[in-house]
Design a protein around this motif. Structure first.
Motif, mmCIF file in Angstrom:
data_model
loop_
_atom_site.group_PDB
_atom_site.id
_atom_site.type_symbol
_atom_site.label_atom_id
_atom_site.label_comp_id
_atom_site.label_asym_id
_atom_site.label_seq_id
_atom_site.Cartn_x
_atom_site.Cartn_y
_atom_site.Cartn_z
ATOM 1 N N UNK A 76 -62.053 19.285 19.256
ATOM 2 C CA UNK A 76 -62.310 18.913 17.851
ATOM 3 C C UNK A 76 -61.201 19.331 16.881
ATOM 4 N N UNK A 77 -60.520 20.428 17.208
ATOM 5 C CA UNK A 77 -59.518 20.956 16.277
ATOM 6 C C UNK A 77 -58.099 20.923 16.804
ATOM 7 N N UNK A 78 -57.923 20.502 18.065
ATOM 8 C CA UNK A 78 -56.601 20.683 18.679
ATOM 9 C C UNK A 78 -56.109 19.442 19.396
ATOM 10 N N UNK A 79 -54.800 19.295 19.361
ATOM 11 C CA UNK A 79 -54.163 18.206 20.089
ATOM 12 C C UNK A 79 -52.932 18.744 20.815
ATOM 13 N N UNK A 80 -52.627 18.102 21.934
ATOM 14 C CA UNK A 80 -51.430 18.456 22.705
ATOM 15 C C UNK A 80 -50.274 17.614 22.167
ATOM 16 N N UNK A 81 -49.175 18.297 21.871
ATOM 17 C CA UNK A 81 -48.024 17.582 21.306
ATOM 18 C C UNK A 81 -46.744 17.976 22.049
ATOM 19 N N UNK A 82 -45.731 17.150 21.889
ATOM 20 C CA UNK A 82 -44.415 17.516 22.427
ATOM 21 C C UNK A 82 -43.728 18.457 21.455
ATOM 22 N N UNK A 83 -43.049 19.435 22.027
ATOM 23 C CA UNK A 83 -42.297 20.375 21.188
ATOM 24 C C UNK A 83 -41.054 19.651 20.660
#
Ligand code: UDP
Length: 254
Positions: A76-83
Motif C-alpha cells: 500500500x505504501x511502497x514501490x520497487x524502483x530503479x536506483x
C-alpha cells in the motif's frame, strides 16, 4: 522490515535499499510540508493514496514508452524502483496560470496559457529551489544540453498524456512538477522519470466546478485533503477495494 537500510529520507518519502543491486524501495509517508517545510502536518492515509496514484501514473506512462524508474508495486505504501542519480533540477510544466506563476507575473489564476510553459528550478532547500534558466543549468554542470532536451521532450510528452488521462475523468491538469534521474546501464546513461507524480506535485481542478483536488487544499488551509486525493483515485478507478468502492478502470466524465 525494520532491518533494511534507509538510504535517504525526504519530506514525504523514504528510500530503502532494494532486494537487488540497483534497486530501491520508495516508501510514501503521511507527512505533508509546504512553504519550505515551514508548514507541516501528518495527514493519515495520504501516503497510501499518493503511492497508489503515482504508481498508476508511472505505469501508464511506461505503457506509452516514457522511461521511468518504476519497477512494480510492493504494498500500500511502497514501490520497487530503479536506483538513479537524481538530476538536481525540478521541471515544472504549466497549462493554466496558478501558484507562483500567477503571483510572480500578475496573471489571474485560472487563465489558460497560450501554450504549455516549462520552467526549471534548482533543487536546493538552502536556496529555496530558485528558478533557473538552461544557461545556469549547463554553466554549473547540473545537466548537459542533451539532458535538458530529454527532460523538456519527456516533460511535454508527460503533459500531453496526463492532460488527456485527467480530462477523461473530469479533471484539469493545471500544472505539475517532475524530477528526472540518470539510469546507468553498463556503458549507457539514460534520462528517466523519477520521484513521484501525485496530487502533492500537481494542480488538479475539477473541470466543472474548478474545485481543487490537490495540495493547494493544504497550502491554503481548505480542509478535505484526503477526500480530494481519494476523489482523484476514485475517478482514475484505482481506489483499493477496502477504501470504499473499488473500480476496475477510469470513470468517464462527459
Ligand atoms: N511543485 C512541487 N514541488 C515544489 C514546487 C512546486 O511539487 O517544490 C509543484 C506544485 O504542486 C505545482 C507546480 O509544481 O503543481 C508549480 O508550482 P508553483 O511554481 O506554482 O509553486 P507553489 O505555488 O507550489 O509555490
Amino acid at each position: 522490515m525494520s532491518r533494511r537500510r534507509r538510504v535517504y529520507e525526504g519530506k514525504a518519502k523514504v528510500l530503502y535499499e532494494g532486494p537487488e543491486p540497483g534497486t530501491l524501495i520508495q516508501h510514501f509517508k503521511d507527512d505533508m510540508t509546504a512553504f519550505d517545510a515551514q508548514k507541516r502536518a501528518v495527514v493519515e492515509g495520504k501516503g497510501v493514496l499518493n503511492n497508489r496514484i503515482s504508481e498508476y501514473v508511472f505505469a501508464r506512462l511506461g505503457d506509452i514508452g516514457v522511461p521511468t524508474h518504476f519497477i512494480r508495486s510492493l504494498n500500500m505504501r511502497e514501490q520497487l524502483i530503479r536506483e538513479v542519480e537524481i538530476i538536481p533540477v525540478e521541471v515544472v510544466v504549466r497549462n493554466v496560470a496558478a501558484g507562483s506563476l500567477a503571483t510572480r507575473l500578475g496573471i489571474e489564476e485560472g487563465t489558460l496559457l497560450p501554450r504549455s510553459i516549462i520552467e526549471f528550478y534548482y533543487k536546493s532547500d538552502a536556496l529555496h529551489d530558485p528558478m533557473v534558466s538552461e544557461e545556469h543549468i549547463t554553466a554549473f554542470g547540473w545537466a548537459t544540453p542533451q539532458e535538458i532536451d530529454d527532460m523538456m521532450a519527456l516533460g511535454l510528452r508527460i503533459n500531453d498524456f496526463l492532460t488527456g488521462l485527467f480530462i477523461g475523468v473530469g479533471i484539469r491538469l493545471v500544472d505539475f512538477k517532475v524530477e528526472f534521474g540518470r539510469l546507468y546501464e553498463g556503458e549507457m546513461v539514460r534520462v528517466v522519470l523519477a520521484d513521484e507524480i501525485s496530487p502533492d506535485s500537481c494542480r488538479l481542478w475539477d473541470v466543472r466546478t474548478s474545485e481543487k483536488l490537490d495540495k493547494d487544499r493544504f497550502r491554503r488551509d481548505m480542509g478535505g485533503l484526503i477526500e480530494a486525493y481519494q476523489e482523484v483515485a476514485r475517478r482514475l478507478g484505482i481506489l483499493f477495494e477496502n477504501d470504499t468502492k473499488g473500480r476496475s478502470g477510469p470513470t468517464l466524465v462527459k
